[in-house]
Design a protein around this motif. Structure first.
Motif, PDB file in Angstrom:
ATOM      1  N   VAL A  16     -15.450 -83.302 -34.505  1.00  0.00           N
ATOM      2  CA  VAL A  16     -15.094 -82.999 -35.890  1.00  0.00           C
ATOM      3  C   VAL A  16     -14.518 -81.589 -35.945  1.00  0.00           C
ATOM      4  CG1 VAL A  16     -16.015 -82.504 -38.197  1.00  0.00           C
ATOM      5  CG2 VAL A  16     -16.750 -84.563 -36.971  1.00  0.00           C
ATOM      6  N   GLY A  17     -13.409 -81.440 -36.655  1.00  0.00           N
ATOM      7  CA  GLY A  17     -12.838 -80.118 -36.899  1.00  0.00           C
ATOM      8  C   GLY A  17     -12.850 -79.817 -38.380  1.00  0.00           C
ATOM      9  N   LEU A  18     -13.307 -78.629 -38.722  1.00  0.00           N
ATOM     10  CA  LEU A  18     -13.352 -78.228 -40.136  1.00  0.00           C
ATOM     11  C   LEU A  18     -12.556 -76.947 -40.338  1.00  0.00           C
ATOM     12  CD1 LEU A  18     -17.192 -78.532 -40.935  1.00  0.00           C
ATOM     13  CD2 LEU A  18     -15.430 -80.310 -41.194  1.00  0.00           C
ATOM     14  N   ASP A  19     -11.701 -76.953 -41.329  1.00  0.00           N
ATOM     15  CA  ASP A  19     -11.043 -75.722 -41.760  1.00  0.00           C
ATOM     16  C   ASP A  19     -11.672 -75.325 -43.083  1.00  0.00           C
ATOM     17  OD1 ASP A  19      -9.222 -73.600 -42.060  1.00  0.00           O
ATOM     18  OD2 ASP A  19      -7.839 -74.884 -43.195  1.00  0.00           O
ATOM     19  N   ILE A  20     -12.452 -74.256 -43.047  1.00  0.00           N
ATOM     20  CA  ILE A  20     -13.182 -73.846 -44.250  1.00  0.00           C
ATOM     21  C   ILE A  20     -12.397 -72.765 -44.971  1.00  0.00           C
ATOM     22  CG2 ILE A  20     -15.361 -72.971 -45.157  1.00  0.00           C
ATOM     23  CD1 ILE A  20     -16.802 -74.058 -42.798  1.00  0.00           C
TER      24      ILE A  20
ATOM     25  N   THR B  83     -22.249 -76.947 -47.001  1.00  0.00           N
ATOM     26  CA  THR B  83     -20.975 -77.651 -47.152  1.00  0.00           C
ATOM     27  C   THR B  83     -20.510 -78.218 -45.823  1.00  0.00           C
ATOM     28  OG1 THR B  83     -20.348 -76.089 -48.897  1.00  0.00           O
ATOM     29  CG2 THR B  83     -18.597 -77.425 -47.954  1.00  0.00           C
ATOM     30  N   ALA B  84     -20.605 -77.422 -44.782  1.00  0.00           N
ATOM     31  CA  ALA B  84     -20.127 -77.863 -43.468  1.00  0.00           C
ATOM     32  C   ALA B  84     -20.984 -79.019 -42.955  1.00  0.00           C
ATOM     33  CB  ALA B  84     -20.155 -76.694 -42.476  1.00  0.00           C
ATOM     34  N   THR B  85     -22.281 -78.922 -43.174  1.00  0.00           N
ATOM     35  CA  THR B  85     -23.182 -80.000 -42.741  1.00  0.00           C
ATOM     36  C   THR B  85     -22.835 -81.299 -43.464  1.00  0.00           C
ATOM     37  OG1 THR B  85     -24.896 -78.341 -42.428  1.00  0.00           O
ATOM     38  CG2 THR B  85     -25.608 -80.642 -42.474  1.00  0.00           C
ATOM     39  N   LEU B  86     -22.632 -81.196 -44.766  1.00  0.00           N
ATOM     40  CA  LEU B  86     -22.247 -82.362 -45.578  1.00  0.00           C
ATOM     41  C   LEU B  86     -20.938 -82.957 -45.079  1.00  0.00           C
ATOM     42  CD1 LEU B  86     -22.755 -83.518 -48.796  1.00  0.00           C
ATOM     43  CD2 LEU B  86     -20.522 -82.372 -48.962  1.00  0.00           C
ATOM     44  N   ALA B  87     -19.959 -82.104 -44.760  1.00  0.00           N
ATOM     45  CA  ALA B  87     -18.645 -82.588 -44.309  1.00  0.00           C
ATOM     46  C   ALA B  87     -18.762 -83.309 -42.973  1.00  0.00           C
ATOM     47  CB  ALA B  87     -17.670 -81.412 -44.205  1.00  0.00           C
ATOM     48  N   VAL B  88     -19.539 -82.738 -42.054  1.00  0.00           N
ATOM     49  CA  VAL B  88     -19.707 -83.382 -40.743  1.00  0.00           C
ATOM     50  C   VAL B  88     -20.420 -84.728 -40.911  1.00  0.00           C
ATOM     51  CG1 VAL B  88     -20.806 -83.213 -38.479  1.00  0.00           C
ATOM     52  CG2 VAL B  88     -19.672 -81.211 -39.471  1.00  0.00           C
ATOM     53  N   ASP B  89     -21.466 -84.753 -41.731  1.00  0.00           N
ATOM     54  CA  ASP B  89     -22.202 -86.002 -41.951  1.00  0.00           C
ATOM     55  C   ASP B  89     -21.287 -87.065 -42.557  1.00  0.00           C
ATOM     56  OD1 ASP B  89     -24.465 -84.961 -40.885  1.00  0.00           O
ATOM     57  OD2 ASP B  89     -25.461 -84.555 -42.804  1.00  0.00           O
ATOM     58  N   ALA B  90     -20.461 -86.666 -43.506  1.00  0.00           N
ATOM     59  CA  ALA B  90     -19.572 -87.630 -44.170  1.00  0.00           C
ATOM     60  C   ALA B  90     -18.573 -88.215 -43.176  1.00  0.00           C
ATOM     61  CB  ALA B  90     -18.833 -86.941 -45.328  1.00  0.00           C
ATOM     62  N   LEU B  91     -17.989 -87.354 -42.342  1.00  0.00           N
ATOM     63  CA  LEU B  91     -17.007 -87.843 -41.362  1.00  0.00           C
ATOM     64  C   LEU B  91     -17.703 -88.676 -40.278  1.00  0.00           C
ATOM     65  CD1 LEU B  91     -14.852 -84.625 -41.242  1.00  0.00           C
ATOM     66  CD2 LEU B  91     -14.011 -86.886 -41.928  1.00  0.00           C
ATOM     67  N   ALA B  92     -18.896 -88.253 -39.870  1.00  0.00           N
ATOM     68  CA  ALA B  92     -19.654 -89.006 -38.859  1.00  0.00           C
ATOM     69  C   ALA B  92     -20.020 -90.378 -39.400  1.00  0.00           C
ATOM     70  CB  ALA B  92     -20.908 -88.232 -38.448  1.00  0.00           C
TER      71      ALA B  92
ATOM     72  N   VAL C 220     -20.597 -88.096 -32.713  1.00  0.00           N
ATOM     73  CA  VAL C 220     -19.889 -86.820 -32.714  1.00  0.00           C
ATOM     74  C   VAL C 220     -20.465 -85.932 -31.615  1.00  0.00           C
ATOM     75  CG1 VAL C 220     -19.400 -84.726 -34.031  1.00  0.00           C
ATOM     76  CG2 VAL C 220     -19.330 -86.961 -35.160  1.00  0.00           C
ATOM     77  N   GLY C 221     -19.600 -85.478 -30.702  1.00  0.00           N
ATOM     78  CA  GLY C 221     -20.076 -84.710 -29.557  1.00  0.00           C
ATOM     79  C   GLY C 221     -19.979 -83.210 -29.733  1.00  0.00           C
TER      80      GLY C 221
END
Lengths: 336, 336
Positions: free
Chosen positions: A13-17, A50-59, A71-72
């Motif tokens: 997962v890649g996040l641009d915050i 926010t980042a945790t929520l975003a990763v969980d949503a994409l996962a 997700v590795g």
């Protein structure tokens, strides 16, 4: 780099915050299979949540796409200085983070996977090289609120002695210019940024000022042509300054202004062409040919964040990382 | 790098070939044991003859110093573009070489030892790091006829996509300035070079103009103070531009103007200090502290040429060169 990603056959997962939203992508074997945007909560706790929520949503969307996969690794781009150690972020004023905050370590603890944190322009440079398939040295020149570049040299991100590499927006441009927020006078970013266009060409009812300006100029509005060309000339100075210092092969125009698209590229190339016509020295350097646009959709930053995570994680595993785009250097931090 | 040199226990000759003279050094285990200057003959044949003569003269002094030793490699710095391949030099107008000339191959043939050819500012950067004992990234900023920098980043010379890295002298400085030989208007080198001082402060009877200017300014001559401070401000822009693009830890002032010594350093640091006082952003970067003087005697270029030869030769031997300061990159050529 693309080969590395493909051979990894891995989910990341890649996040641009950013200051108002998180743009997240789910990469499987280097290809984006899902993406989404999320509102940002400010402050260190808010950003972690926010980042945790975003990763969980994409996962959560992964099960339907690649059954059994997990997700590795997670990569995060942030607008601020990333310090050595546990992915510590400082001076990310747009996120409400002023004091140094171990964002990488906190996220890794919350998510249970390795997390790599990197400056947002640096991940954009990585992502632009990947998405555009560019091999040579590259600058991702962001034309947004300010002006600055992420630099990818010899396959590595260039951060510099104190993280100031690519801060070309604060090179002097106009000796008689107004005062910049940085304290200097006439900085380049007062002329080459999206903010500069906002100020010089206030836009009606919600149309982004750069789009409005370039449309008016194309329609023949004399004032718009003048403002557009002055802007393009300042961007040309940024390109020339990058060429005459690091001499990158590619300068990718990104940031909000790049949403103007082709007309921006044409204007900047024309400004560079005028300089080349006057100077055989500049002509031999082929400045205009070096410039291109970031792909529309602003996906390069989250994609680059994901790539940074892959390399960051691999760098933590063994001695093979030196050839990779992101070896274990001070301001990238991967924590498990 | 210093360890590499010491462990090599090797004899190497370094030559800095300029427009009027060759400055040669004989290095044994990284230390200069002999040096000399030779008049330059122009044109490709003349340069090959001069360099051969210089190497022979220095090698002739070896027998008395280190009985039984032989010169194992030769490094050459030239003012021009060094192309891939056989140490080919192009655009070395000051040497009377315009068309590409395989200088390295010709010298290696004449001398019977490996010869490495490199741009003169690049070897000066290598030499400055060695002589001053500096570890971090470094720019050797030459203030001479023109203004340009050799860049040593992450232990490697930075040449760039078309050899334009460090060409900071042709960044725009004054929009209302005079025309530069390069065709542009108001280039930085019209203000920050030795030539700029020659023009603004013509010197009487053989005293170098920079020395005369700085002495007059120190004595309180108001015009001299104005010319000196305008010059120092332009040099400050060069330092700032290098910091905000590559963010090197050290900027070493070299070239003819650096023979002024401490008063030059004081003036440039004061100019940078004024900028830091105005801008908290610049203050955090510690610009003034990054600047230092090249050691007097102009020995850094030939010493750096010798170091380039050692690394160039070792790079030709095996796979271990990637960690060295001069891996096998396009514009360094070592031929046996």
């Amino acid at each position: 780099m693309r080969g590395d990603v493909a051979s990894a056959r891995e989910v990341v997962v890649g996040l641009d915050i950013g200051g108002t939203k998180v743009h997240g992508v789910l990469l499987v074997d280097g290809a984006v299979v899902a993406e989404d945007r999320f509102a940002v909560r400010h402050g260190a706790d808010g950003v972690v949540a926010t980042a945790t929520l975003a990763v969980d949503a994409l996962a959560g969307r992964l099960a339907a796409l690649v059954p059994g996969a997990e997700v590795g690794a997670v990569g995060v781009g942030v607008p601020g200085l990333v310090l050595p150690g546990a992915g510590t972020v400082a001076h990310a004023v747009n996120l409400g983070i002023v004091e140094p905050e171990p964002l990488g370590a906190r996220l890794a603890g919350a998510l249970g996977v390795p997390v790599t944190v990197e400056n947002d322009l640096n991940v954009a440079a990585l992502g632009a090289a990947h998405v555009l398939g560019l091999e040579g040295d590259l600058a991702f020149l962001a034309l947004g609120t300010g002006v600055a570049a992420g630099l990818l040299l010899d396959g590595r991100l260039r951060r510099g002695h104190r993280g100031a590499a690519g801060e070309v927006g604060h090179v002097p441009y106009a000796a008689d210019g107004p005062r910049c927020a940085c304290g200097q006078v006439g900085c380049l970013e007062l002329y080459a940024s999206g903010s500069a266009i906002d100020a010089a060409w206030p836009s009606p009812d919600g149309v982004p000022a750069p789009a409005h300006l370039f449309r008016a100029a194309a329609a023949g509005d004399v004032d718009a042509v003048r403002v557009r060309d002055r802007f393009a000339d300042a961007v040309a100075t940024a390109v020339q300054t990058l060429t005459l210092t690091v001499d990158v092969e590619h300068v990718v125009l990104g940031g909000g202004v790049s949403e103007v698209g082709e007309p921006l590229l044409v204007a900047v190339r024309r400004a560079l062409g005028r300089r080349e016509a006057a100077s055989s020295f500049l002509a031999t350097l082929g400045l205009a040919d070096r410039v291109r646009l970031a792909p529309p959709g602003a996906r390069v930053a989250p994609v680059g964040a994901a790539l940074a995570a892959l390399v960051g994680r691999d760098a933590g595993r063994g001695p093979g990382h030196a050839a990779g785009p992101l070896p274990a250097r001070p301001t990238t931090a991967t924590v498990a």
